[in-house]
Design a protein around this motif. Structure first.
Motif, PDB file in Angstrom:
ATOM      1  N   LEU A  83     -17.642   9.223   8.062  1.00 54.58           N
ATOM      2  CA  LEU A  83     -17.135   7.861   8.187  1.00 54.58           C
ATOM      3  C   LEU A  83     -16.979   7.443   9.648  1.00 54.58           C
ATOM      4  O   LEU A  83     -16.567   8.248  10.498  1.00 54.58           O
ATOM      5  CB  LEU A  83     -15.782   7.736   7.498  1.00 54.58           C
ATOM      6  N   GLU A  87     -11.452   4.957   4.608  1.00 53.90           N
ATOM      7  CA  GLU A  87     -11.064   6.212   3.976  1.00 53.90           C
ATOM      8  C   GLU A  87     -11.729   6.277   2.602  1.00 53.90           C
ATOM      9  O   GLU A  87     -11.848   5.266   1.919  1.00 53.90           O
ATOM     10  CB  GLU A  87      -9.543   6.310   3.785  1.00 53.90           C
ATOM     11  N   ARG A  99      -9.149  13.440   0.787  1.00 57.23           N
ATOM     12  CA  ARG A  99      -9.412  12.159   1.432  1.00 57.23           C
ATOM     13  C   ARG A  99     -10.087  12.428   2.773  1.00 57.23           C
ATOM     14  O   ARG A  99      -9.694  13.324   3.518  1.00 57.23           O
ATOM     15  CB  ARG A  99      -8.107  11.400   1.641  1.00 57.23           C
ATOM     16  N   ARG A 101     -11.423  10.792   6.485  1.00 53.72           N
ATOM     17  CA  ARG A 101     -11.207   9.730   7.453  1.00 53.72           C
ATOM     18  C   ARG A 101     -12.229   9.874   8.587  1.00 53.72           C
ATOM     19  O   ARG A 101     -12.887  10.901   8.695  1.00 53.72           O
ATOM     20  CB  ARG A 101      -9.778   9.802   7.998  1.00 53.72           C
ATOM     21  N   PRO A 102     -12.369   8.861   9.433  1.00 52.80           N
ATOM     22  CA  PRO A 102     -13.349   8.938  10.518  1.00 52.80           C
ATOM     23  C   PRO A 102     -13.152  10.186  11.381  1.00 52.80           C
ATOM     24  O   PRO A 102     -12.033  10.579  11.694  1.00 52.80           O
ATOM     25  CB  PRO A 102     -13.083   7.660  11.318  1.00 52.80           C
ATOM     26  N   GLN A 104     -13.922  13.182  10.468  1.00 57.43           N
ATOM     27  CA  GLN A 104     -13.777  14.361   9.616  1.00 57.43           C
ATOM     28  C   GLN A 104     -15.022  14.530   8.753  1.00 57.43           C
ATOM     29  O   GLN A 104     -15.749  13.574   8.496  1.00 57.43           O
ATOM     30  CB  GLN A 104     -12.548  14.222   8.711  1.00 57.43           C
ATOM     31  N   SER A 120     -12.523   4.337  -3.030  1.00 57.37           N
ATOM     32  CA  SER A 120     -11.666   3.877  -1.939  1.00 57.37           C
ATOM     33  C   SER A 120     -11.000   2.576  -2.343  1.00 57.37           C
ATOM     34  O   SER A 120     -11.452   1.882  -3.266  1.00 57.37           O
ATOM     35  CB  SER A 120     -12.493   3.648  -0.666  1.00 57.37           C
TER      36      SER A 120
END
Length: 304
Positions: A83, A87, A99, A101-102, A104, A120
């Motif tokens: 990303l 999320e 979850r 997130r940017p 990761q 999402s």
């Protein structure tokens, strides 16, 4: 992420020598539903079907959208979720709930078979979903899921890179890889010379900003033989690469196999049995498989 097309195309290609640098235009694909999120699919393409073992590249956003991908199966591949904004919640039949997130990485190894869902809230979403084909000796490994909240970095003049998969510039990701790969998000600020493995073929995708010589949309293919790539500008790019994949595969819907009968067996298992396990926690039923094509699927190679 699933291929939600209800009339998925057979991937037709054959082993061939790499050609000169080329621009791989994407096609617009809806992810399903009346308010479908749309993605640009640059792999597999009309002519070129793989870059190294990378066999699927969907780029989406930035746009305000809600992702809702019901439980669906995979075999013979790894899914790589990355990303830039937003999320996404992953659930799978191993019991994983994670979850992302940017910055990761969510990496799911389907191996002999797994099912998962992704969803999402409605918000700005921007990212890529990629698949890596597993080589024959590893395609029946036990399914697995990895979440990497932090990844190694490489910094050079004019760029900062996060190594997602494989190795880039001598820096190696901890994510499991089953063939020689490169995968990195690179922030470009000025003039930069990016190190490349000359034994790899590569693909470069502009994610945001302005970075020459790239343009928004297409995936730029680079054949083996390059030791570096010069870029300039202010933006974010995705670099993928790997040794040219020497095996012929059958890729249909969400399955990677080796024969028509194997793919038909995967479909039958998904529709009639429980070999892919059960995803719990998703509010809705599983995604039905499309009808198999009227002609037999044939194993093919990297290019048409």
């Amino acid at each position: 992420m699933s291929n939600l097309e209800q009339d998925p195309r057979e991937i037709r290609c054959h082993a061939d020598a790499a050609t000169a640098s080329e621009s791989l235009a994407g096609r617009d694909v809806p992810l399903g539903g009346p308010r479908a999120m749309r993605v640009s699919r640059t792999l597999p393409g009309v002519r070129r079907r793989m870059i190294g073992a990378w066999c699927f590249v969907d780029a989406y956003g930035p746009e305000v959208a809600a992702m809702r991908v019901p439980p669906h199966p995979h075999t013979g591949l790894q899914t790589v979720s990355w990303l830039v904004a937003g999320e996404v919640l992953h659930r799978d039949s191993l019991g994983s709930t994670q979850r992302i997130r940017p910055g990761q990485l969510n990496l799911m190894t389907a191996g002999r078979g797994i099912s998962h869902s992704e969803e999402s809230d409605e918000a700005v979403l921007h990212g890529v979903q990629l698949w890596v084909a597993l080589p024959g000796e590893h395609r029946h490994v036990a399914p697995a899921f990895e979440h990497h909240p932090a990844l190694p970095a490489l910094t050079g003049p004019g760029f900062d890179a996060t190594v997602i998969m494989g190795s880039f510039g001598g820096v190696t990701s901890p994510a499991a890889a089953y063939s020689p790969l490169a995968g990195a998000e690179i922030i470009v600020a000025g003039d930069a010379e990016l190190p490349l493995d000359p034994t790899f073929e590569h693909g470069v995708l502009l994610l945001d900003g302005t970075v020459e010589p790239l343009e928004p949309g297409p995936l730029r293919y680079l054949p083996p033989g390059r030791a570096s790539l010069r870029v300039r500008g202010d933006g974010r790019i995705l670099l993928i690469g790997g040794e040219p994949f020497g095996e012929e595969i059958v890729m249909w819907w969400n399955f990677v196999g080796r024969t028509h009968d194997e793919i038909a067996g995967f479909r039958k298992e998904w529709m009639e049995s429980d070999g892919f396990g059960t995803v719990t926690g998703f509010d809705g039923g599983p995604l039905p498989a499309p009808v198999m094509p009227g002609t037999r699927l044939r194993p093919r190679g990297r290019v048409r």
